[in-house]
Design a protein around this motif. Structure first.
Motif, PDB file in Angstrom:
ATOM      1  N   LYS A 109       0.818  -1.207   0.000  1.00  0.00           N
ATOM      2  CA  LYS A 109       0.000   0.000   0.000  1.00  0.00           C
ATOM      3  C   LYS A 109       0.855   1.261   0.000  1.00  0.00           C
ATOM      4  N   LEU A 110       0.336   2.273  -0.654  1.00  0.00           N
ATOM      5  CA  LEU A 110       0.830   3.637  -0.494  1.00  0.00           C
ATOM      6  C   LEU A 110      -0.369   4.481  -0.101  1.00  0.00           C
ATOM      7  N   VAL A 111      -0.266   5.186   1.013  1.00  0.00           N
ATOM      8  CA  VAL A 111      -1.347   6.056   1.481  1.00  0.00           C
ATOM      9  C   VAL A 111      -0.781   7.453   1.632  1.00  0.00           C
ATOM     10  N   GLY A 112      -1.357   8.403   0.902  1.00  0.00           N
ATOM     11  CA  GLY A 112      -0.899   9.780   0.979  1.00  0.00           C
ATOM     12  C   GLY A 112      -2.054  10.730   1.185  1.00  0.00           C
ATOM     13  N   GLY A 113      -1.732  11.931   1.619  1.00  0.00           N
ATOM     14  CA  GLY A 113      -2.758  12.939   1.829  1.00  0.00           C
ATOM     15  C   GLY A 113      -2.162  14.327   1.751  1.00  0.00           C
ATOM     16  N   GLY A 114      -3.001  15.288   1.398  1.00  0.00           N
ATOM     17  CA  GLY A 114      -2.550  16.669   1.324  1.00  0.00           C
ATOM     18  C   GLY A 114      -3.412  17.460   0.378  1.00  0.00           C
ATOM     19  N   ASP A 115      -3.072  18.724   0.258  1.00  0.00           N
ATOM     20  CA  ASP A 115      -3.817  19.617  -0.606  1.00  0.00           C
ATOM     21  C   ASP A 115      -3.345  19.492  -2.046  1.00  0.00           C
ATOM     22  N   TYR A 116      -4.260  19.721  -2.958  1.00  0.00           N
ATOM     23  CA  TYR A 116      -3.924  19.730  -4.377  1.00  0.00           C
ATOM     24  C   TYR A 116      -2.933  20.851  -4.667  1.00  0.00           C
ATOM     25  N   THR A 124       2.056   7.340   8.020  1.00  0.00           N
ATOM     26  CA  THR A 124       3.057   6.554   8.726  1.00  0.00           C
ATOM     27  C   THR A 124       2.814   5.068   8.482  1.00  0.00           C
ATOM     28  N   LEU A 125       3.846   4.274   8.652  1.00  0.00           N
ATOM     29  CA  LEU A 125       3.693   2.830   8.476  1.00  0.00           C
ATOM     30  C   LEU A 125       2.762   2.249   9.530  1.00  0.00           C
ATOM     31  N   ASP A 126       2.670   2.882  10.698  1.00  0.00           N
ATOM     32  CA  ASP A 126       1.721   2.411  11.714  1.00  0.00           C
ATOM     33  C   ASP A 126       0.293   2.557  11.206  1.00  0.00           C
ATOM     34  N   LEU A 127       0.002   3.644  10.531  1.00  0.00           N
ATOM     35  CA  LEU A 127      -1.342   3.816   9.981  1.00  0.00           C
ATOM     36  C   LEU A 127      -1.581   2.834   8.842  1.00  0.00           C
ATOM     37  N   HIS A 128      -0.539   2.533   8.067  1.00  0.00           N
ATOM     38  CA  HIS A 128      -0.697   1.561   6.989  1.00  0.00           C
ATOM     39  C   HIS A 128      -1.229   0.226   7.510  1.00  0.00           C
ATOM     40  N   SER A 129      -0.810  -0.155   8.696  1.00  0.00           N
ATOM     41  CA  SER A 129      -1.233  -1.445   9.238  1.00  0.00           C
ATOM     42  C   SER A 129      -2.729  -1.484   9.502  1.00  0.00           C
ATOM     43  N   LYS A 130      -3.372  -0.326   9.586  1.00  0.00           N
ATOM     44  CA  LYS A 130      -4.807  -0.265   9.833  1.00  0.00           C
ATOM     45  C   LYS A 130      -5.621  -0.340   8.545  1.00  0.00           C
ATOM     46  N   VAL A 131      -4.958  -0.120   7.410  1.00  0.00           N
ATOM     47  CA  VAL A 131      -5.589  -0.325   6.100  1.00  0.00           C
ATOM     48  C   VAL A 131      -5.265  -1.751   5.694  1.00  0.00           C
ATOM     49  N   VAL A 156      -9.871  -2.874   3.292  1.00  0.00           N
ATOM     50  CA  VAL A 156     -10.688  -2.219   4.317  1.00  0.00           C
ATOM     51  C   VAL A 156      -9.975  -0.925   4.688  1.00  0.00           C
ATOM     52  N   ILE A 157     -10.653   0.208   4.470  1.00  0.00           N
ATOM     53  CA  ILE A 157     -10.069   1.512   4.767  1.00  0.00           C
ATOM     54  C   ILE A 157     -10.853   2.140   5.921  1.00  0.00           C
ATOM     55  N   PRO A 158     -10.275   2.217   7.116  1.00  0.00           N
ATOM     56  CA  PRO A 158     -10.993   2.824   8.244  1.00  0.00           C
ATOM     57  C   PRO A 158     -10.990   4.343   8.136  1.00  0.00           C
ATOM     58  N   ALA A 159     -11.960   4.979   8.776  1.00  0.00           N
ATOM     59  CA  ALA A 159     -12.046   6.439   8.733  1.00  0.00           C
ATOM     60  C   ALA A 159     -10.774   7.086   9.264  1.00  0.00           C
ATOM     61  N   GLU A 160     -10.100   6.433  10.207  1.00  0.00           N
ATOM     62  CA  GLU A 160      -8.882   7.023  10.763  1.00  0.00           C
ATOM     63  C   GLU A 160      -7.759   7.103   9.738  1.00  0.00           C
ATOM     64  N   ALA A 161      -7.896   6.397   8.608  1.00  0.00           N
ATOM     65  CA  ALA A 161      -6.891   6.505   7.544  1.00  0.00           C
ATOM     66  C   ALA A 161      -6.940   7.866   6.869  1.00  0.00           C
ATOM     67  N   LEU A 162      -8.032   8.601   7.045  1.00  0.00           N
ATOM     68  CA  LEU A 162      -8.108   9.974   6.570  1.00  0.00           C
ATOM     69  C   LEU A 162      -7.477  10.853   7.647  1.00  0.00           C
ATOM     70  N   TYR A 163      -6.171  10.720   7.764  1.00  0.00           N
ATOM     71  CA  TYR A 163      -5.439  11.165   8.942  1.00  0.00           C
ATOM     72  C   TYR A 163      -5.292  12.683   9.050  1.00  0.00           C
ATOM     73  N   LEU A 164      -5.676  13.418   8.026  1.00  0.00           N
ATOM     74  CA  LEU A 164      -5.627  14.878   8.087  1.00  0.00           C
ATOM     75  C   LEU A 164      -7.024  15.477   8.233  1.00  0.00           C
ATOM     76  N   SER A 165      -8.019  14.628   8.432  1.00  0.00           N
ATOM     77  CA  SER A 165      -9.412  15.059   8.507  1.00  0.00           C
ATOM     78  C   SER A 165     -10.023  14.693   9.851  1.00  0.00           C
ATOM     79  N   GLN A 166     -11.265  15.138  10.048  1.00  0.00           N
ATOM     80  CA  GLN A 166     -12.000  14.842  11.269  1.00  0.00           C
ATOM     81  C   GLN A 166     -13.085  13.803  11.031  1.00  0.00           C
ATOM     82  N   THR A 167     -12.966  13.037   9.966  1.00  0.00           N
ATOM     83  CA  THR A 167     -13.993  12.064   9.601  1.00  0.00           C
ATOM     84  C   THR A 167     -13.952  10.852  10.517  1.00  0.00           C
TER      85      THR A 167
END
Length: 216
Positions: A109-116, A124-131, A156-167
């Motif tokens: 997996k690659l999980v990224g986030g940020g503004d366009y 982080t790799l710790d968050l990757h383990s939750k996806v 399975v993508i948990p809401a906490e994977a949106l790590y820059l949001s309050q979802t």
């Protein structure tokens, strides 16, 4: 696209997602727009199914293609160079923040986030383990494999994977996103999407071309 809310085991294993979706009759959506067909005419057969359980998104991809590539053997690696499926999600259409979830054909997996338009960070790799992911090809990189192949990937993508949001719950939310299939370094490179993208060169990071996603 309307994303159905389903009720099932909150700790559903990714390898059971396909069975769950079959049982409830969830339909497939094609990922078949070849936006740069003149340069990259090859079109693998790709479809995706998606549902949610409130705090988790469930994804299931089905792919038929030639000449698999599975070189990446770590999370946060160069996933897009391998046989790869992707899901981009923008929680609020009025804000430039969006996430990219990229999965190789063997589940790295690659999980990224940020503004366009800005330098985007990676989770982080710790968050990757939750996806959590499952692939019908297993979880071992094998390099290049010639010939026709069919494979599936579920996540399975948990809401906490949106790590820059309050979802924390997708229920009732209107978001935007896109689904992709790529393979930059495969013998026959390709760049497919769910919704059409208008750019001169292959580029998935263009949220202005995302489609609407309505979560029940």
């Amino acid at each position: 696209m309307k994303i159905r809310r389903i009720t099932t085991d909150n700790n559903i294993s990714p390898d059971k997602i396909g069975e769950c979706f079959d049982r409830i009759g969830l339909e497939w959506t094609s990922v078949d727009v070849a936006n740069w067909e003149a340069q990259y005419p090859y079109k693998p057969k790709v479809a995706v199914r998606i549902a949610h359980m409130g705090s988790e998104i469930l994804l299931h991809y089905r792919v038929e293609e030639d000449d698999l590539r599975a070189v990446c053997d770590t999370d946060n690696g160069r996933s897009w160079e391998d046989s790869c499926v992707e899901f981009f999600l923008q929680p609020d259409a009025a804000k430039p923040l969006y996430y990219n979830f990229e999965f190789t054909c063997v589940g790295y997996k690659l999980v990224g986030g940020g503004d366009y338009g800005t330098e985007r960070g990676r989770a982080t790799l710790d968050l990757h383990s939750k996806v959590r992911t499952w692939s019908s090809l297993g979880h071992t990189a094998f390099g290049q494999r010639r010939g026709h192949s069919a494979w599936q990937l579920a996540a399975v993508i948990p809401a906490e994977a949106l790590y820059l949001s309050q979802t924390n719950d997708f229920s009732g939310k209107h978001m935007r996103g896109n689904f992709y299939k790529c393979g930059d370094l495969q013998p026959r490179p390709h760049f497919l999407s769910w919704t059409q993208i208008q750019s001169e060169k292959p580029q998935f990071h263009l949220p202005q071309f995302f489609g609407d996603l309505d979560f029940e």
